[in-house]
Write a protein that holds these residues in place. Sequence first.
Motif, mmCIF file in Angstrom:
data_model
loop_
_atom_site.group_PDB
_atom_site.id
_atom_site.type_symbol
_atom_site.label_atom_id
_atom_site.label_comp_id
_atom_site.label_asym_id
_atom_site.label_seq_id
_atom_site.Cartn_x
_atom_site.Cartn_y
_atom_site.Cartn_z
ATOM 1 N N UNK A 242 0.846 -1.194 0.000
ATOM 2 C CA UNK A 242 0.000 0.000 0.000
ATOM 3 C C UNK A 242 0.883 1.247 0.000
ATOM 4 N N UNK A 243 0.597 2.155 -0.908
ATOM 5 C CA UNK A 243 1.300 3.438 -0.918
ATOM 6 C C UNK A 243 0.243 4.534 -0.811
ATOM 7 N N UNK A 244 0.501 5.498 0.020
ATOM 8 C CA UNK A 244 -0.492 6.554 0.233
ATOM 9 C C UNK A 244 0.232 7.870 0.485
ATOM 10 N N UNK A 245 -0.448 8.961 0.155
ATOM 11 C CA UNK A 245 0.068 10.296 0.444
ATOM 12 C C UNK A 245 -0.992 11.050 1.231
ATOM 13 N N UNK B 110 0.448 12.619 10.704
ATOM 14 C CA UNK B 110 -0.648 11.732 10.313
ATOM 15 C C UNK B 110 -0.149 10.541 9.501
ATOM 16 N N UNK C 158 -0.948 6.821 10.535
ATOM 17 C CA UNK C 158 -1.608 5.950 9.563
ATOM 18 C C UNK C 158 -0.813 4.658 9.365
ATOM 19 N N UNK D 12 -1.482 2.341 12.213
ATOM 20 C CA UNK D 12 -2.820 1.736 12.099
ATOM 21 C C UNK D 12 -2.854 0.664 11.014
ATOM 22 N N UNK D 13 -2.149 0.908 9.903
ATOM 23 C CA UNK D 13 -2.097 -0.105 8.840
ATOM 24 C C UNK D 13 -1.506 -1.408 9.352
ATOM 25 N N UNK E 41 -2.907 -4.866 7.489
ATOM 26 C CA UNK E 41 -2.770 -4.546 6.064
ATOM 27 C C UNK E 41 -1.325 -4.380 5.629
#
Lengths: 395, 347
Positions: A152-155, A165, A169, A172-173, A178
């Motif tokens: 998973x990659x997120x910005x 944050x 995050x 939490x992942x 996940x």
Amino acid sequence: MSRIVVTGIGVISAIGNTVAENRTALQEGKCGITSLSLFPSRYAGLMPFGEIKITTQELQERLNAKEPGVTRTSLLALHAFVEAIQDSKLSDKDMRCFDTALIGASTVGGMCLTDELYSDANKSDKGSDYLASYDFASVNIYLQERYKMAGIVNTINTACSSSANAIMYGVRLIKSGRAKRAIVGGVDCLAKFTINGFNALHILSPDICTPFDEQRKGLNLGEGAAFLVLEKEEDAKDKKIYAVVSGYCNCNDSFHPSSLSDEGDGPYLSMKGALESANLSAGDISFINAHGTATENNDMVESKAMLRLFDTIPSFASTKSNTGHTLGAAGAIEAVYSILNLTYQEIYPGLNCKEPIAATGLLPVQTYQKRALQHIMSNSFGFGGNCTSLIFSTI
Amino acid sequence: MLYIHQSTCISAQQTFLDVDINTLHEAVDNKLKVIEPTYESIPPGILRRMGKVVRIGIGAALPLIRQATSLDGFIIGTANGGMEDCIKFLNQIIQYEEGVLTPGSFVQSTPNAIAGQLGLFTKNKGYNITHVHRGLAFENAIIDAIMLLTDHPGNNYLLGAVDEISAYNYNIEMLSGWYKKEPATCKELYQTNSIGSIAGESAVAFLINGDQANAVAQIVAVDHIHTSDISIIENQLKYLLQHYLLAGEKIDILLSGENGDNRLLKYYAAIENITADTTVARFKHMTGEYATASAFAVWLACELFQTQHIPAHIVKNQTSEKSIKNILIYNNYKGAQHSFILLKKEN
């Protein structure tokens, strides 16, 4: 549930290119806020900035990062990212597996290239190399492609609390199953966009900033990046463990788009929520790495919120007097500094505060000190009322 | 478990309040711009200062906020936030050579302004976040929401996604080859056989919680990946179907993100191959292409669940007339960012 621990750290800022250099500078009370020598801006001679004195071209050479369209923002991120993953001894296989996540934050992204963006946005003949590099996600997509990451990659962008944050995050992942590990952090570099934005809001100081001083005149913008490698404690048995991410809280001040409420509800609730999530009481906190931007509004409100929450205020300081305000990178850079506090059982002086704010009388730490530290709180507050507090603890 | 209870959508089609999606509204100059409502509940002074992306984001969210008994936070996906304001400010910087500027556009342009303004508007001090990961911004927002509801099943959140067409990002996407150079229509978008799509925008909002009772739909799974390798995407879909569809169940509709860009057809063909014998429907002729178009697809899925009617213009091929229980959305942004969202009808 297994605790989430930090197994790798990397940082680059105006006070050093590595974790070790940053630590030495913090110990010595070094200030990296100077006149601009690399970044071209009309404000170059008028106000100081936390500029990293390495040219973009030199970063490209050092990192062997010469892909077309790579921006200074991506290069600073890569610099800290490489240090963090090497520190955690992540293998190529670790990097490529589907359960390694990357959560990054940036508020500037490729908009550091103001002139190129202006041209690409307004002209219709032919585009520059940077067409795909302007958005916030471009930094993490660059890192992902370079390391062939499949997880998973997120910005995340919550203004000045963005990378706090990202850390929250990532935790939490992992807790949700996940990801097995998460590389989390943030980056921002100096940009005409933010310099002029903050200047238009009249919150840039013409002098070197003085967090928590009665006479403070505003913030100095800085640039930098930091990344942390997070893993489950049980997966990190053979690794050096720096600290536990023991508490976190994200909440909103819901008062004004670009300033905090007088009562400091957002800062109060984020600190309080972080304590609750860590199962700690206020008295357990050994030190606070304050948001401490040195604006009139922030430092007063943050002080009041601390007074509301703590019967006795723990020692606190703002490292923005060393680095300047690095916006989307600040939460991650200050997380690394908090981890250094814990690892070496030491606190660093907050610089330039001579006269405590009259209404609160709170004075940040003035000298370098060895100190027994167990739980450190790190605050990040941003535009849009976005407040996040993190707590790091010894293992 | 993430259950959708209410949804709203401001788009180029008649999707807001008085919904009619059987009639297709055409693009103008290769752009599908949203039909904006009148925003009667936003004070005019505040409305005037809002950039478009903030305005439509709040406009879509307000009816849901009014219906919610309580709200515990806002989770927003947007690739760019207020692009128009962003470039307006950038143009000022260049044109006035970093002179004295007004901060309004700067503050409105930060992508977290939408979630921030929602928090401000509702005096909501709860969780507040903005995911900006380009074509997966909304998918990451869903994952965030699922994690929140797993930890706090009794909470209610507003999940949303917003992106806008601005003259400037239109120019950048055009230069990058993601929008068609020749005039194109919605009706014939899928027959163009050329590169690029038409530009789009929308604001979509969902009221979600962990309570199955009275829900419209459940988001059963969301999965995303960044790759150009078709076999990886195929394997991901097979895994998802194996793990999340109950024995004997199948997908009733594949909502495909096909957008008229002939370079991307191979991905959609590979997916349709795996979900063979499933009705395939498309939505990008209603919305155009933009980073958070998959949020429109989730709104559309909820609409199909409730009406049990598939408008003729969205059908690519229909296998059988049966009830609509499971919908799979496959979206592909610029050939690199792929996502699957699996929804199940409730009630």
